[in-house]
Design a protein around this motif. Structure first.
Motif, PDB file in Angstrom:
ATOM      1  N   GLU A  73      33.373 -54.248  11.179  1.00  0.00           N
ATOM      2  CA  GLU A  73      32.416 -54.240  10.073  1.00  0.00           C
ATOM      3  C   GLU A  73      31.766 -55.608   9.929  1.00  0.00           C
ATOM      4  OE1 GLU A  73      31.483 -51.584   7.931  1.00  0.00           O
ATOM      5  OE2 GLU A  73      32.380 -50.591   9.664  1.00  0.00           O
ATOM      6  N   PRO A  74      30.520 -55.662   9.461  1.00  0.00           N
ATOM      7  CA  PRO A  74      29.799 -56.935   9.423  1.00  0.00           C
ATOM      8  C   PRO A  74      30.294 -57.888   8.339  1.00  0.00           C
ATOM      9  CG  PRO A  74      28.435 -55.166   8.552  1.00  0.00           C
ATOM     10  CD  PRO A  74      29.658 -54.514   9.115  1.00  0.00           C
ATOM     11  N   ILE A  75      30.311 -59.175   8.702  1.00  0.00           N
ATOM     12  CA  ILE A  75      30.493 -60.238   7.708  1.00  0.00           C
ATOM     13  C   ILE A  75      29.210 -61.063   7.586  1.00  0.00           C
ATOM     14  CG2 ILE A  75      32.988 -60.439   8.105  1.00  0.00           C
ATOM     15  CD1 ILE A  75      32.297 -63.035   9.719  1.00  0.00           C
ATOM     16  N   LEU A  76      28.221 -60.767   8.439  1.00  0.00           N
ATOM     17  CA  LEU A  76      26.958 -61.497   8.478  1.00  0.00           C
ATOM     18  C   LEU A  76      25.807 -60.525   8.238  1.00  0.00           C
ATOM     19  CD1 LEU A  76      24.964 -63.813   9.228  1.00  0.00           C
ATOM     20  CD2 LEU A  76      25.436 -63.304  11.630  1.00  0.00           C
ATOM     21  N   ALA A  77      24.917 -60.902   7.318  1.00  0.00           N
ATOM     22  CA  ALA A  77      23.739 -60.085   7.030  1.00  0.00           C
ATOM     23  C   ALA A  77      22.480 -60.871   7.360  1.00  0.00           C
ATOM     24  CB  ALA A  77      23.722 -59.658   5.565  1.00  0.00           C
ATOM     25  N   LEU A  78      21.490 -60.173   7.878  1.00  0.00           N
ATOM     26  CA  LEU A  78      20.183 -60.736   8.192  1.00  0.00           C
ATOM     27  C   LEU A  78      19.156 -60.112   7.263  1.00  0.00           C
ATOM     28  CD1 LEU A  78      18.185 -62.316  10.031  1.00  0.00           C
ATOM     29  CD2 LEU A  78      18.160 -60.297  11.533  1.00  0.00           C
ATOM     30  N   LEU A  79      18.547 -60.925   6.398  1.00  0.00           N
ATOM     31  CA  LEU A  79      17.436 -60.479   5.554  1.00  0.00           C
ATOM     32  C   LEU A  79      16.167 -60.987   6.201  1.00  0.00           C
ATOM     33  CD1 LEU A  79      18.777 -61.121   1.922  1.00  0.00           C
ATOM     34  CD2 LEU A  79      19.151 -59.174   3.429  1.00  0.00           C
ATOM     35  N   ASP A  80      15.387 -60.087   6.780  1.00  0.00           N
ATOM     36  CA  ASP A  80      14.268 -60.499   7.616  1.00  0.00           C
ATOM     37  C   ASP A  80      13.343 -59.311   7.824  1.00  0.00           C
ATOM     38  OD1 ASP A  80      12.851 -61.703  10.121  1.00  0.00           O
ATOM     39  OD2 ASP A  80      14.225 -63.277   9.500  1.00  0.00           O
ATOM     40  N   GLY A  81      12.584 -59.344   8.926  1.00  0.00           N
ATOM     41  CA  GLY A  81      11.736 -58.228   9.274  1.00  0.00           C
ATOM     42  C   GLY A  81      12.520 -57.093   9.915  1.00  0.00           C
ATOM     43  N   VAL A  82      11.845 -55.969  10.113  1.00  0.00           N
ATOM     44  CA  VAL A  82      12.462 -54.813  10.764  1.00  0.00           C
ATOM     45  C   VAL A  82      12.688 -55.144  12.242  1.00  0.00           C
ATOM     46  CG1 VAL A  82      12.203 -52.380  11.327  1.00  0.00           C
ATOM     47  CG2 VAL A  82      11.280 -53.267   9.163  1.00  0.00           C
ATOM     48  N   PRO A  83      13.908 -54.979  12.762  1.00  0.00           N
ATOM     49  CA  PRO A  83      14.158 -55.268  14.174  1.00  0.00           C
ATOM     50  C   PRO A  83      13.978 -54.038  15.049  1.00  0.00           C
ATOM     51  CG  PRO A  83      16.236 -54.858  13.101  1.00  0.00           C
ATOM     52  CD  PRO A  83      15.159 -54.672  12.045  1.00  0.00           C
ATOM     53  N   ILE A  84      13.887 -54.257  16.364  1.00  0.00           N
ATOM     54  CA  ILE A  84      13.921 -53.149  17.334  1.00  0.00           C
ATOM     55  C   ILE A  84      15.395 -52.836  17.583  1.00  0.00           C
ATOM     56  CG2 ILE A  84      13.190 -52.351  19.608  1.00  0.00           C
ATOM     57  CD1 ILE A  84      10.849 -53.011  17.884  1.00  0.00           C
ATOM     58  N   GLN A 118       0.543 -65.688  -4.811  1.00  0.00           N
ATOM     59  CA  GLN A 118       1.635 -64.816  -4.418  1.00  0.00           C
ATOM     60  C   GLN A 118       2.353 -65.405  -3.209  1.00  0.00           C
ATOM     61  OE1 GLN A 118       0.642 -60.802  -3.209  1.00  0.00           O
ATOM     62  NE2 GLN A 118       2.736 -60.091  -3.489  1.00  0.00           N
ATOM     63  N   SER A 119       3.678 -65.251  -3.184  1.00  0.00           N
ATOM     64  CA  SER A 119       4.500 -65.822  -2.125  1.00  0.00           C
ATOM     65  C   SER A 119       4.153 -65.220  -0.770  1.00  0.00           C
ATOM     66  CB  SER A 119       5.982 -65.582  -2.423  1.00  0.00           C
ATOM     67  OG  SER A 119       6.368 -66.245  -3.604  1.00  0.00           O
ATOM     68  N   GLU A 139       3.296 -57.273   9.919  1.00  0.00           N
ATOM     69  CA  GLU A 139       2.871 -58.654  10.132  1.00  0.00           C
ATOM     70  C   GLU A 139       3.834 -59.639   9.482  1.00  0.00           C
ATOM     71  OE1 GLU A 139      -1.141 -58.943   8.810  1.00  0.00           O
ATOM     72  OE2 GLU A 139      -1.928 -57.786  10.503  1.00  0.00           O
ATOM     73  N   ASP A 140       5.094 -59.227   9.345  1.00  0.00           N
ATOM     74  CA  ASP A 140       6.164 -60.083   8.831  1.00  0.00           C
ATOM     75  C   ASP A 140       5.794 -60.746   7.508  1.00  0.00           C
ATOM     76  OD1 ASP A 140       8.133 -59.615  10.785  1.00  0.00           O
ATOM     77  OD2 ASP A 140       7.138 -60.977  12.175  1.00  0.00           O
ATOM     78  N   GLN A 141       5.378 -59.914   6.526  1.00  0.00           N
ATOM     79  CA  GLN A 141       5.095 -60.402   5.184  1.00  0.00           C
ATOM     80  C   GLN A 141       5.843 -59.544   4.169  1.00  0.00           C
ATOM     81  OE1 GLN A 141       3.661 -63.088   4.039  1.00  0.00           O
ATOM     82  NE2 GLN A 141       3.107 -63.812   6.090  1.00  0.00           N
ATOM     83  N   PHE A 142       6.062 -60.125   2.983  1.00  0.00           N
ATOM     84  CA  PHE A 142       6.705 -59.380   1.914  1.00  0.00           C
ATOM     85  C   PHE A 142       5.809 -58.231   1.458  1.00  0.00           C
ATOM     86  CE2 PHE A 142       8.588 -63.679   1.208  1.00  0.00           C
ATOM     87  CZ  PHE A 142       9.903 -63.330   1.454  1.00  0.00           C
ATOM     88  N   LEU A 143       6.431 -57.256   0.816  1.00  0.00           N
ATOM     89  CA  LEU A 143       5.660 -56.188   0.205  1.00  0.00           C
ATOM     90  C   LEU A 143       4.695 -56.785  -0.817  1.00  0.00           C
ATOM     91  CD1 LEU A 143       8.364 -53.441  -0.403  1.00  0.00           C
ATOM     92  CD2 LEU A 143       6.483 -53.361   1.241  1.00  0.00           C
ATOM     93  N   ARG A 144       3.483 -56.289  -0.826  1.00  0.00           N
ATOM     94  CA  ARG A 144       2.461 -56.852  -1.698  1.00  0.00           C
ATOM     95  C   ARG A 144       2.712 -56.545  -3.174  1.00  0.00           C
ATOM     96  NH1 ARG A 144      -1.211 -60.312  -1.649  1.00  0.00           N
ATOM     97  NH2 ARG A 144      -2.878 -58.991  -2.447  1.00  0.00           N
TER      98      ARG A 144
END
Length: 814
Positions: A269-280, A244-245, A342-347
């Motif tokens: 409005e945004p032109i940039l998207a961040l796909l990552d972990g949940v930010p503060i 698994q990835s 822990e900055d991992q994808f959903l299992r």
């Protein structure tokens, strides 16, 4: 012949053993492993796919570029257009032989070659057989790669007997949904038979993707590791089996109290998207600057204390390295969390399924949540999926999304944080006696020696996206190391970090594209039977300062980040700043361009200023190169630094002694466009150093399952009058044939002779679309072109050409 002939005879016996099974089946797309032949071929066999299509009964279902760096034998009589580099790499070819007619024709061709060394009238077959180094039926060793076999074996050593193992099964993709359904039903029955089950599934026909996330008992996984034909590794419906990835994340480290930024007003409005972990999102450095779209419900299940990576990447996007805080971006950033605790994808989800859903939700259709987004940052790499020549599903997905929706994906090259062996060093005392320059060369040689295991992490091989490597640089005033056994590997060079993953990319394309700061990476000596140097993490002594989760109740807490994740965030920030500069200078004239054209223009402008540091390139060649092997030596340089180090400020602004032009449009099949560029008067009046550089970028529709995956090829045609401009091709750049292999074509010319004055005071660059490969497309393709003329120290260059452009910015570009 003595080696390959018996292999072919064994294949013939295996194919004929089935008797009546050789008759054409009612389902012509059925795949039986004894009918799928795997050819491993030296070099590049031009025209092979066309030859297959001309032979009844043969169906070439897949082609994968492979890398054979250990291959050293020369190959005689290379085909036209093939190079020595081609001869020392190779191609894996998969042939489906569904009926006796196809098999008979194939055997007839092989016998003709064995008897005479020729195949009358079929040169591609002759060239295939001449380069054949292995031939076998498709089987378990193709479904379970060596690297995945080793990873699974490591996992199984201490794995509890009663705990299921989660794996990804990618199935052979069928064009018919009925056939896909039957394949999945068959695999489902097989899973139940060994005590397994399907956890999740995904089909994305556009990228030939059909995968299952499954749980299996330990015994069934052991069969896979053993490549037992009686287990899942022997199932003809399966293309690949892998762990698994898992994400390779650069964690933040250290901490210090922050000083809150000024309050934020209304942002665009945004032109940039961040796909990552949940930010503060409420961090003082980020408050009011993020739009959170928690499509997968990850915020409630991610502890605040574990929100490291998303917070750090958002901070770099908004402010740059806080050690040298830049102007905050004028738009909000869309954050769609895809990493949980822990900055991992959903299992229980497949990575491609999540990314596909996220991007379609953002930009597709009338209900798009962020329709203006045209830059997407992915500072993640799949540690369990390194690039060994075959395009990963993740990279294929990004390429299709880019060409379909006009999105520039910016990805990290990945970090190879395994310790580097230093076999010539026995003790730390002995290491202390090695001079600084000798340490640099020793470290480079050892990293290069391990290049086979330090490859790009998926999806860094993306063809349409930009890949960022980490430059060994940061804004810490002084590199202070708290322990004597730590050292800076490259203190005098502008060089990639030792852990920054190495190129090249698919089909030997330039990767990484560019380098941006990833912090000065310290190496820690680890004595043992063999001395090792372990790449260290970020710290206040060597790191990029970023917003971090709270510590001891301090919401303004700051931390430090490093690596290719940080470099990718800085590249995305640069693309945003380029967009802002073009919007400021050209207003609606720029914003009214179609989204696809703006995205590829940003792509071109983000690579255009990149340069090989001259001293670094010479040092790499001197350390790793071979006498007289100019192309091979350049290959060594680009493996580490791609097109070069990117100066972000140079990407955004012009200067008095240089002027940059841009063009964007659509180019149809077989078309060649001419772009006229003004020649500064000073080029013709003075014999002093001047340069011309041009960078072309585009998005190609991907064609999964073909060696010609990159269907559309563009290039810049060098002006016939280039020598009359007083310039020649610059030495510090990839070879012209190397830069042709991706979707960025960049060339630079330089010289010190005065240019000849042309009748109209311009020179012409051609943008040409070469014949499409694989499956041709009649669609016009978006392209972006950047051209710069420069004469260092001559402050009239910009003004000399500004008024002669077709589209003049209403305000002077600073």
């Amino acid at each position: 012949l003595s080696t390959v002939g018996p292999r072919f005879d064994r294949v013939e016996r295996a194919l004929r053993a089935d008797g009546d099974g050789l008759a054409l089946r009612a389902d012509p797309t059925a795949l039986a492993p004894e009918r799928l032949l795997v050819f491993e071929v030296r070099g590049s066999v031009q025209g092979f796919a066309q030859a297959v299509r001309r032979i009844p009964g043969l169906d070439l279902i897949d082609e994968d570029e492979i890398d054979d760096r250990e291959q050293t034998d020369e190959v005689d009589d290379l085909e036209d257009g093939a190079t020595l580099t081609d001869a020392k790499s190779g191609t894996t070819l998969y042939l489906l032989v569904p009926d006796l007619q196809g098999l008979s024709q194939l055997l007839s061709l092989w016998r003709e070659w064995k008897e005479s060394g020729e195949v009358q009238g079929r040169a591609p077959w002759r060239n295939l057989f001449k380069r054949l180094r292995d031939l076998r039926p498709w089987g378990p060793q193709d479904r379970v790669r060596d690297v995945d076999q080793r990873a699974l074996l490591d996992d199984l050593q201490d794995w509890p007997e009663d705990r299921p193992v989660r794996l990804e099964l990618e199935l052979i993709h069928r064009t018919s949904s009925d056939h896909r359904g039957r394949s999945e039903q068959s695999i489902t029955r097989a899973l139940v038979g060994v005590g397994g089950k399907i956890v999740s599934r995904s089909e994305i026909p556009a990228i030939a993707y059909h995968s299952l996330l499954v749980d299996l008992p330990k015994a069934a996984v052991q069969q896979i590791v053993d490549r037992d034909v009686a287990g899942l590794a022997g199932r003809d419906e399966i293309q690949s089996i892998r762990p698994q990835s898992l994400v390779k994340i650069d964690a933040t480290a250290d901490s210090e109290a922050g000083v809150p930024s000024p309050p934020v007003g209304d942002l665009e409005e945004p032109i940039l998207a961040l796909l990552d972990g949940v930010p503060i999102a409420q961090h003082p450095e980020l408050q009011g600057r993020l739009s959170i779209d928690d499509a997968f419900g990850l915020e409630p299940i991610t502890p605040v204390a574990q929100r490291f990576h998303g917070t750090a990447m958002a901070s770099l996007l908004v402010h740059d390295d806080l050690n040298q805080r830049g102007p905050a971006l004028p738009r909000r950033i869309l954050v769609m969390p895809i990493l949980a605790g822990e900055d991992q994808f959903l299992r229980d989800r497949l990575v491609c399924d999540m990314i596909y859903s996220a991007v379609v939700r953002m930009v597709a259709g009338v209900e798009a949540t962020a329709p203006l987004v045209l830059i997407v940052n992915l500072s993640i790499g799949i540690n369990t999926l390194r690039f060994y020549g075959q395009m990963s599903p993740f990279a294929r997905l990004l390429d299709w999304l880019a060409s379909t929706y006009g999105i520039l994906f910016v990805v990290s090259a990945g970090n190879c944080t395994e310790a580097i062996e230093l076999p010539d060093i026995l003790t730390t005392i002995e290491f202390d006696g090695v001079s600084g320059q000798a340490r640099e060369s020793m470290t480079l040689q050892r990293v290069a020696a391990e290049r086979a295991t330090r490859r790009l992490l998926s999806p860094a091989e993306t063809v349409n996206g930009l890949t960022a490597g980490a430059l060994n640089h940061d804004a810490v005033p002084k590199f202070s190391i708290p322990a004597a056994q730590n050292y800076d590997p490259f203190p005098s060079k502008r060089m990639s970090n030792p852990s920054s993953a190495l190129g090249p990319g698919f089909s030997n394309a330039v990767k990484p594209d560019v380098l941006l700061p990833g912090a000065r990476e310290r190496l820690t000596l680890k004595p043992g039977p063999v001395m090792r140097a372990q790449p260290g993490g970020a710290s206040r002594w060597a790191g990029l300062k970023v917003a971090a989760p709270p510590r001891d109740g301090d919401l303004s807490n700051l931390g430090f980040s490093n690596g290719t994740s940080a470099a990718a965030a800085l590249l995305s920030r640069t693309a945003h700043r380029v967009h802002d500069a073009l919007q400021s200078a050209y207003g609606q004239g720029f914003l009214n361009l179609p989204k696809q054209q703006r995205a590829v223009l940003l792509k071109a402008l983000c690579v255009h200023p990149a340069r090989w540091p001259e001293e670094t390139a010479e040092w790499i060649i001197a350390t790793l190169g071979a006498q007289g092997k100019h192309v091979r030596n350049k290959d060594e340089v680009r493996r580490f630094i791609g097109f070069g180090v990117l100066d972000a400020d140079r990407a955004v602004t012009c200067a008095a002694d240089r002027a940059s032009f841009w063009a964007s449009g659509m180019i149809s099949a077989g078309q060649m466009l001419k772009i006229s560029v003004p020649i500064p008067v000073s080029f013709t009046a003075q014999a002093r150093l001047h340069t011309i550089s041009a960078t072309l970028a585009w998005f190609t529709p991907p064609t999964p399952g073909r060696q010609s995956y990159r269907a559309v090829r563009l290039e810049i045609l060098e002006p016939d009058s280039i020598k009359s401009l007083g310039v020649l091709s610059a030495k510090e750049q990839p070879d012209k044939n190397q830069t042709k292999r991706g979707t960025v074509f960049s060339r630079r010319w330089e010289g010190s002779k005065a240019a000849a004055l042309t009748s109209d005071g311009t020179f012409v660059l051609g943008v040409q679309r070469n014949p499409d490969l694989g499956t041709p497309t009649d669609n016009a393709i978006p392209f972006g072109l950047a051209v710069t003329v420069e004469m260092p120290g001559v402050v009239t260059i910009y003004d000399q050409v500004r008024t002669r452009t077709e589209v003049v910015p209403p305000i002077r570009v600073p």
